[in-house]
Scaffold this active site. Structure first.
Site, PDB file in Angstrom:
ATOM      1  CE  LYS A   1      17.988   6.640  11.103  1.00  0.00           C
ATOM      2  NZ  LYS A   1      17.673   7.925  11.486  1.00  0.00           N
TER       3      LYS A   1
ATOM      4  NE  ARG B   1     -37.498  -6.360  -1.279  1.00  0.00           N
ATOM      5  CZ  ARG B   1     -36.351  -6.817  -0.517  1.00  0.00           C
ATOM      6  NH1 ARG B   1     -36.244  -7.867   0.260  1.00  0.00           N
ATOM      7  NH2 ARG B   1     -35.151  -6.225  -0.486  1.00  0.00           N
TER       8      ARG B   1
ATOM      9  CG  HIS C   1     -22.630 -21.730  -0.225  1.00  0.00           C
ATOM     10  ND1 HIS C   1     -21.316 -21.866  -0.329  1.00  0.00           N
ATOM     11  CD2 HIS C   1     -23.236 -22.647  -0.696  1.00  0.00           C
ATOM     12  CE1 HIS C   1     -21.046 -22.948  -0.935  1.00  0.00           C
ATOM     13  NE2 HIS C   1     -22.248 -23.307  -1.347  1.00  0.00           N
TER      14      HIS C   1
ATOM     15  CG  PHE D   1     -38.973  -0.207   0.881  1.00  0.00           C
ATOM     16  CD1 PHE D   1     -39.175  -0.404  -0.619  1.00  0.00           C
ATOM     17  CD2 PHE D   1     -38.068   0.745   1.312  1.00  0.00           C
ATOM     18  CE1 PHE D   1     -38.328   0.497  -1.220  1.00  0.00           C
ATOM     19  CE2 PHE D   1     -37.430   1.564   0.590  1.00  0.00           C
ATOM     20  CZ  PHE D   1     -37.564   1.392  -1.091  1.00  0.00           C
TER      21      PHE D   1
ATOM     22  CB  VAL E   1      13.465  10.515  32.110  1.00  0.00           C
ATOM     23  CG1 VAL E   1      15.007  10.757  31.233  1.00  0.00           C
ATOM     24  CG2 VAL E   1      12.466  11.074  31.683  1.00  0.00           C
TER      25      VAL E   1
ATOM     26  CG  ASN F   1     -33.495  -8.097  -3.246  1.00  0.00           C
ATOM     27  OD1 ASN F   1     -33.557  -6.977  -2.113  1.00  0.00           O
ATOM     28  ND2 ASN F   1     -33.518  -7.731  -4.484  1.00  0.00           N
TER      29      ASN F   1
END
Length: 508
Positions: A140, A429, A270, A457, A68, A409
């Site tokens: 401010k 896929r 890309h 999968f 302080v 995919n």
């Protein structure tokens, strides 16, 4: 609204004193009363300039180990008082509070302390209380007060003091206030994020102080800006400024090359790898990476994880590319590769990368953990009658590293630590697999004995059947489809090995 304010009283209390001396001398020349605290007060006094200790103003000493010093009505009253309000002016006179027209304050280095790895106690002590309060109060009241919250703005203030004899305009004060609120909000964001690590609140806060305006965004009609410190990430040896699209590809290149420890070269177009090879020497890696797809490599981004020497540079110099990244270049390599002024050569620096990814989406932002998982042979579970050979397991691991960084995919073919072909960003896929077969055949690759990796999968056995027809001998996929057994049965019928990893690597 006050348009011009003459600086009569200044409060200066800073952690960093670099380049402060000229300002002190200018204020002294203009007859400005200077109030200060602690080390800054000593610094000013050692310059031979009169300075008033804040303790003399407040009649209170610095207490609690310096926690302080300035938190007092006589300080904040002098900063926040509205000069155009008679009531405020009367109270200043009543309590003998000087109007403080200039505040020069910076903040304890909280972010730097966190980055240094300091302990929690040291970090907490670097949370500034008085400084942040002074900055907010002065900003401010920018109608009447100049706030300088960073040493980066000292030169601008010094110029104003010299050319305007201590008077400031409302536009100048508003500009200083804008910068001050940026500093305070950035500071608070880093403090919050430090506290938000253990048990995070569901809020999104980011603050990056450095930026670079790009030539344009993805297309010339779009504006683009990079927020971050590219100079910390790369040392540019040659070439034009990085574009938006360059940066997107460079980011993808860095991500994929970090999967490899042996000498490796990756070529991207890309954001997708059109060539990857790992070899004993970087020149061999480059030659075999280019062989994957020399057509797509044209105008691409090249990245290596080992030094580029003269022999390798001579080979790379034969094609057109946008960016070449490596941890080092020999002097001879730089001379060879700098022959064309627009080619961008980047030396990558050891910078820690974010562990969170985020982007704007709809009317908000989505955030996720970085995909830091990669499954090697130890995480591959054989689900077919035939198990993959040791060589096939190594190739499956290699292919899995690539498939992780390729748009879904996707299907990746690999053999002997070389990408042979990939089908990327397809809506099915099967289409991805067919695309990969066509690519491999067009560049003369024999897929017999190659392996195949998939980012997700197989919902049907058709991909396993097509892979067998192409000459693939081992397949990697995450597994998890209700029809896994159909793909496994097809592999058994065709004499293929299949492993599952339990981890999906979608990349949208």
């Amino acid at each position: 609204m006050s348009q011009s304010v003459q600086i009569k009283n200044a409060l200066i209390s800073v952690y960093y004193k670099d380049n402060l001396e000229p300002i002190i001398h200018e204020l002294n020349r203009l007859g400005v009363n200077i109030y200060s605290t602690g080390g800054t007060e000593t610094f000013i006094r050692n310059l031979g300039v009169n300075v008033i200790p804040v303790e003399d103003l407040t009649s209170y000493p610095s207490i609690l180990g310096g926690r302080v010093k300035t938190l007092h009505p006589k300080v904040f009253g002098g900063i926040l008082a509205r000069r155009s309000f008679d009531g405020d002016k009367q109270q200043l006179e009543q309590y003998e509070i000087p109007e403080i027209d200039l505040v020069i304050v910076d903040l304890y280095p909280f972010e730097e302390t966190v980055q240094s790895g300091a302990g929690a106690e040291d970090v907490i002590e670097k949370i500034d209380i008085g400084g942040i309060s002074l900055i907010r109060a002065a900003a401010k009241n920018f109608k009447d007060v100049v706030i300088v919250a960073s040493k980066d703005d000292y030169a601008g203030l010094e110029n104003i003091l010299k050319t305007q004899e201590g008077a400031t305009t409302i536009d100048q004060r508003r500009s200083f206030a804008q910068k001050a609120f940026n500093i305070s909000s950035n500071y608070d964001t880093h403090i919050f994020n430090y506290f938000n690590e253990a048990e995070p609140l569901p809020v999104f806060k980011q603050s990056i102080q450095t930026s670079q305006v790009l030539r344009y965004g993805e297309n010339p009609h779009q504006k683009g800006t990079f927020y971050g410190n590219l100079d910390a990430m790369f040392n540019k040896l040659n070439g034009k400024e990085l574009s938006y699209n360059n940066l997107v590809d460079v980011d993808a290149a860095v991500a994929i090359i970090d999967e490899f420890t042996e000498p490796t070269v990756a070529i991207l177009k890309h954001t997708n790898a059109c060539g990857v090879a790992s070899r004993s020497f970087i020149k061999e890696a480059w030659i075999d990476a280019l062989a994957c797809d020399p057509v797509s490599a044209f105008g691409g981004v090249i990245i290596a994880n080992a030094e580029i020497d003269a022999e390798t540079a001579t080979e790379i110099d034969k094609i057109f590319y946008e960016v070449l990244i490596a941890p080092a270049f020999t002097d001879e390599a730089v001379q060879i590769l700098s022959g064309k002024k627009n080619r961008i050569l980047l030396v990558r620096q050891p910078v820690e990368l974010p562990v969170k990814h985020f982007k704007t989406l709809l009317n908000g932002v989505i955030e996720q953990d970085k995909d830091a998982v990669i499954e090697g042979p130890a995480q591959m579970t054989t689900v077919t009658e035939k198990a993959p050979t040791e060589a096939e397991l190594k190739d499956l691991f290699f292919a899995n590293k690539i498939v992780k960084h390729t748009k879904s995919n996707t299907i990746v073919f690999a053999k002997n630590n070389q990408l042979m072909a990939s089908g990327v960003g397809q809506t099915s896929r099967v289409d991805a697999l067919k695309q990969a077969v066509i690519k491999a055949q067009s560049f003369g690759f024999d897929l017999n004995g190659a392996v195949m990796a998939s980012d997700a999968f197989f919902p049907f056995p058709d991909c396993a059947e097509l892979a067998a027809e192409a000459g693939i001998t081992a397949i990697l996929q995450p597994g998890g489809s209700i029809n896994d057994k159909l793909s496994v049965a097809m592999c058994n019928e065709k004499g293929l090995a299949m492993v599952t990893t339990g981890v999906r690597h979608f990349k949208h």
